[in-house]
Enzyme design. Sequence first.
Site, PDB file in Angstrom:
ATOM      1  N   ASP A   6       0.879  -1.176   0.000  1.00 26.12           N
ATOM      2  CA  ASP A   6       0.000   0.000   0.000  1.00 26.12           C
ATOM      3  C   ASP A   6       0.922   1.234   0.000  1.00 26.12           C
ATOM      4  O   ASP A   6       2.134   1.109   0.188  1.00 26.12           O
ATOM      5  CB  ASP A   6      -0.880  -0.004   1.272  1.00 26.12           C
ATOM      6  CG  ASP A   6      -1.810   1.211   1.345  1.00 26.12           C
ATOM      7  OD1 ASP A   6      -2.375   1.595   0.303  1.00 26.12           O
ATOM      8  OD2 ASP A   6      -1.951   1.798   2.436  1.00 26.12           O
ATOM      9  N   SER A   7       0.312   2.409  -0.157  1.00 24.47           N
ATOM     10  CA  SER A   7       1.091   3.642  -0.049  1.00 24.47           C
ATOM     11  C   SER A   7       1.564   3.869   1.383  1.00 24.47           C
ATOM     12  O   SER A   7       2.489   4.647   1.615  1.00 24.47           O
ATOM     13  CB  SER A   7       0.227   4.827  -0.471  1.00 24.47           C
ATOM     14  OG  SER A   7      -0.911   4.911   0.374  1.00 24.47           O
ATOM     15  N   CYS A  69      -4.567  -1.700  -1.697  1.00 28.41           N
ATOM     16  CA  CYS A  69      -4.700  -0.271  -1.963  1.00 28.41           C
ATOM     17  C   CYS A  69      -5.639  -0.113  -3.156  1.00 28.41           C
ATOM     18  O   CYS A  69      -5.353  -0.638  -4.240  1.00 28.41           O
ATOM     19  CB  CYS A  69      -3.309   0.277  -2.287  1.00 28.41           C
ATOM     20  SG  CYS A  69      -3.299   1.995  -2.799  1.00 28.41           S
ATOM     21  N   GLU A 148      -2.386   8.263   8.554  1.00 35.43           N
ATOM     22  CA  GLU A 148      -0.922   8.126   8.593  1.00 35.43           C
ATOM     23  C   GLU A 148      -0.355   8.769   9.857  1.00 35.43           C
ATOM     24  O   GLU A 148       0.592   8.266  10.450  1.00 35.43           O
ATOM     25  CB  GLU A 148      -0.277   8.769   7.357  1.00 35.43           C
ATOM     26  CG  GLU A 148      -0.495   8.003   6.070  1.00 35.43           C
ATOM     27  CD  GLU A 148       0.290   6.694   6.006  1.00 35.43           C
ATOM     28  OE1 GLU A 148       1.455   6.679   6.423  1.00 35.43           O
ATOM     29  OE2 GLU A 148      -0.284   5.685   5.550  1.00 35.43           O
ATOM     30  N   CYS A 180     -11.164   2.963   0.233  1.00 35.17           N
ATOM     31  CA  CYS A 180      -9.736   3.246   0.476  1.00 35.17           C
ATOM     32  C   CYS A 180      -9.357   2.464   1.722  1.00 35.17           C
ATOM     33  O   CYS A 180     -10.088   2.495   2.724  1.00 35.17           O
ATOM     34  CB  CYS A 180      -9.525   4.743   0.696  1.00 35.17           C
ATOM     35  SG  CYS A 180      -7.873   5.156   1.311  1.00 35.17           S
ATOM     36  N   HIS A 182      -7.208   2.894   3.946  1.00 38.05           N
ATOM     37  CA  HIS A 182      -6.931   3.648   5.171  1.00 38.05           C
ATOM     38  C   HIS A 182      -8.201   3.852   6.009  1.00 38.05           C
ATOM     39  O   HIS A 182      -8.126   4.021   7.228  1.00 38.05           O
ATOM     40  CB  HIS A 182      -6.360   5.034   4.832  1.00 38.05           C
ATOM     41  CG  HIS A 182      -4.896   5.034   4.487  1.00 38.05           C
ATOM     42  ND1 HIS A 182      -4.402   4.533   3.307  1.00 38.05           N
ATOM     43  CD2 HIS A 182      -3.817   5.492   5.186  1.00 38.05           C
ATOM     44  CE1 HIS A 182      -3.080   4.690   3.290  1.00 38.05           C
ATOM     45  NE2 HIS A 182      -2.705   5.267   4.415  1.00 38.05           N
TER      46      HIS A 182
HETATM   47  N1  DGL Z   1      -4.871   3.140   0.997  1.00 43.66           N
HETATM   48  C1  DGL Z   1      -4.896   3.532  -0.357  1.00 43.66           C
HETATM   49  C2  DGL Z   1      -6.198   3.253  -1.047  1.00 43.66           C
HETATM   50  O1  DGL Z   1      -6.812   2.265  -0.737  1.00 43.66           O
HETATM   51  C3  DGL Z   1      -4.100   4.737  -0.764  1.00 43.66           C
HETATM   52  C4  DGL Z   1      -4.511   6.050  -0.266  1.00 43.66           C
HETATM   53  C5  DGL Z   1      -3.525   7.118  -0.682  1.00 43.66           C
HETATM   54  O2  DGL Z   1      -2.330   6.897  -0.585  1.00 43.66           O
HETATM   55  O3  DGL Z   1      -4.003   8.173  -1.147  1.00 43.66           O
HETATM   56  O4  DGL Z   1      -6.612   3.937  -1.943  1.00 43.66           O
END
Ligand code: DGL
Length: 269
Positions: A6-7, A69, A148, A180, A182
Amino acid sequence: MIGVFDSGVGGLSVWREIVRELPDVPTLYVADQAHVPYGPRPLEEVRRFAEGITHFLLAQGATVVVLACNTASAAALRYLRAVFPQVPFVGMEPAVKPAVQRTRNGRVGVIATPATFQGELFASLLERFARDVRVIPQVCPGLVEAVEDGALDAPETEALLRTCLTPLLEAGIDELVLGCTHYPFLRPLMERIVGPGVEIVDPAPAVARQVRRVLENCSAGYQPARPTFYTTGDPARFASALERLVGVEAEVRSLCWEGDDLRCVKRKT
Ligand code: DGL
């Protein structure tokens, strides 16, 4: 070994479901925190990151690669399957299908990053599953950064969340899709805002079941091992997020980008 990326810390919401589903299979997680957030970036750029991370995961022995992600899946899943045809990939997509099946009033909200909504994956979800239902996409600037930063219950995070959920609540949604990875970490706060009349849909458990099905079709045997975590950001910061978000204490290793390639730079405990 299952490679997961993931990011940043968001993919841990998927990783924890994978280890619940497959407790004996070793996992390796890469957080590309040097580039978080992915969401506002052009799809081509995210695709380049996803390809570099995939090369790294395969070099470490991953036999399955999970794009934990939505943004990377929207940008790169089709591309990666074409570039690495021998590798099984599991990606994320906003869970529009189950939400459309469950809605009682025909109004479904989806929260995700701008890149996720731009990708053809989302357009095809609407095309396939949302013909008779109103699906309302909503971006939530700042939320990924709040997760984050570990600000899961901060007043600023609540204010951001209220701003992005208000138009959906005003539209009368009864299903809210977390598009997302996150966002599941903000679920308690979200539940307080949307109330009991709105069902929150997180696809992570279904993705973990899909990983199990994919593994059942692979012949590789596994030696149980502790999970390994890498970040392109600050290992100490990732280690504390790991503990806070999923209750895991582990060594986090440092990675660094050299052009389009990832290299291990040092070890840190
Ligand atoms: N967690 C990620 C997603 O599912 C990335 C969010 C991001 O880095 O903007 O989209």
